[in-house]
Design an enzyme around this catalytic site. Structure first.
Site, PDB file in Angstrom:
ATOM      1  CB  ALA A 175      -0.921   0.000   1.208  1.00 37.13           C
ATOM      2  N   GLY A 190       5.422   1.250   3.440  1.00 38.42           N
ATOM      3  CA  GLY A 190       6.722   0.786   3.928  1.00 38.42           C
ATOM      4  C   GLY A 190       6.695  -0.559   4.635  1.00 38.42           C
ATOM      5  CG  ASP A 213      10.280   2.831   0.821  1.00 32.32           C
ATOM      6  OD1 ASP A 213      10.205   4.046   0.561  1.00 32.32           O
ATOM      7  OD2 ASP A 213       9.583   1.973   0.258  1.00 32.32           O
TER       8      ASP A 213
HETATM    9  C1  MEV Z   1       8.418   3.691  -2.587  1.00 31.71           C
HETATM   10  O1  MEV Z   1       7.945   3.891  -1.251  1.00 31.71           O
HETATM   11  C2  MEV Z   1       9.198   4.885  -3.029  1.00 31.71           C
HETATM   12  C3  MEV Z   1       9.701   4.791  -4.460  1.00 31.71           C
HETATM   13  O2  MEV Z   1      10.290   6.058  -4.757  1.00 31.71           O
HETATM   14  C4  MEV Z   1      10.704   3.683  -4.625  1.00 31.71           C
HETATM   15  C5  MEV Z   1      12.038   3.963  -3.954  1.00 31.71           C
HETATM   16  O3  MEV Z   1      12.384   5.105  -3.728  1.00 31.71           O
HETATM   17  O4  MEV Z   1      12.745   2.970  -3.683  1.00 31.71           O
HETATM   18  C6  MEV Z   1       8.558   4.581  -5.438  1.00 31.71           C
END
Ligand code: MEV
Length: 330
Positions: free
Chosen positions: A116, A119, A164
């Site tokens: 979702a 994280g 993350d």
């Molecule tokens: C995912 O929470 C965030 C993204 O930018 C992927 C990443 O930075 O690893 C989509």
């Protein structure tokens, strides 16, 4: 710094780590722009005890309502997609510590919805690394945990920026830039942010992969976006420090528009963002990889938060009233 104590190998040891939301710069952070992210008080907890088999074993208790319908169809409780990153996290930690005994049972409890954008994978892997190290009598420092988490995150995401796991490891609000620039943003008053889950869960790996591909074929367009997102993330930091919610809200709106332009929003997410703004949000955007997952809405106060939550529930969204986690992994 790492500290060691005599091994308490028979005891159960635990670690927990928060989930996260991205306030600005998701997707673009993979391509080198800075992002701003905030740890939130949804947690994963990992227990580690000796395994009977002498091998790494992983079990998970993930409430079914947190797993997408697609995951439910493709998996049973011992879904390898969900468990393999944790096995990799445990293995990487034991290798890092040069521990010969591989006999650990890792048991995950996760209250963060899976897939979702909040994280769940980074939180569970970071907590696993911390708990497995503790089971050997070692406390890893945050920098080591952050680095080790790339091993399971690479497996799961293909191109993780690191934002993350940095957020779940350090807690608080951070500005992050690849490969490992992590600046803690101290604020007097955290923003009042409401999270709404669209109920459509998706693969971060596929979404990030498609954006990375498009950034190669549309290099000029992406270059312009990256320059704007860099300015935008810096302005988000300033707005947070100045407690300027009006500025923060309009930066979030603009960030959503840029994410829409690169094709990671969906009609469902756009609908939720519009509903949040209509019912009083100072700003709203998707958070995480997009394609589904969650949106975040900035609320002026409790009254506005209730009205926005009602509006989003009417649209079929699930509300998470989150607050800032300051601890990170512990
Ligand atoms: C995912 O929470 C965030 C993204 O930018 C992927 C990443 O930075 O690893 C989509």
């Amino acid at each position: 710094m790492r500290s060691s104590s005599p091994s308490t190998s028979l005891a159960i040891v635990s670690s927990r780590a928060p989930g996260k939301i991205i306030v600005s710069g998701e997707q673009f952070v993979v391509l080198g722009a800075p992002a701003v992210a905030m740890a939130v008080n949804l947690y994963s907890k990992i227990d580690v005890r000796p395994s009977q088999s002498g091998q790494i074993e992983v079990t998970a208790d993930i409430p079914l309502h947190l797993v997408s319908d697609a995951d439910k169809r493709s998996s049973s409780a011992d879904n390898q997609e969900l468990l393999e990153p944790l096995r990799l996290a445990a293995s990487a930690t034991l290798n890092h510590l040069a521990t010969k005994d591989r006999g650990v049972l890792v048991d995950a409890n996760c209250e963060i919805p899976i897939g979702a954008g909040l994280g769940s994978s980074a939180s569970t892997t970071v907590a696993t690394i911390s708990a497995v190290a503790k089971s050997t009598g070692t406390r890893l420092d945050r920098r080591e945990i952050f680095k080790l988490a790339f091993i399971p995150e690479n497996f799961l995401h293909g191109h993780p920026s690191g934002v993350d796991q940095a957020t779940c490891t350090y807690g608080g609000i951070i500005q992050f830039r690849k490969p490992s620039k992590i600046n803690a943003i101290k604020v007097k008053r955290p923003p009042m942010i409401l999270v709404c889950d669209s109920g459509v869960h998706r693969s971060t790996k596929a979404l990030v992969g498609s954006v990375v591909k498009r950034s190669r074929t549309q290099a000029d367009k992406f270059q312009t976006h990256l320059e704007e997102i860099t300015r935008l993330s810096n302005a988000v930091v300033k707005a947070l420090r100045d407690e300027d919610d009006i500025a923060l809200g309009s930066l979030m709106n603009r960030n959503h528009e840029l994410l829409r332009q690169i094709g990671v929003s969906t009609p469902r997410l756009d609908g939720l963002v519009a509903a949040a703004r209509k019912t009083g949000a100072l700003g709203a955007k998707l958070t995480g990889a997009g394609g589904g997952g969650c949106i975040i809405a900035l609320c002026a106060d409790n009254k506005a938060r209730s009205s926005i939550a009602r509006g989003l529930r009417r649209e079929g969204g699930t509300i998470y009233n989150v607050s800032l986690d300051l601890q990170g992994v512990q």
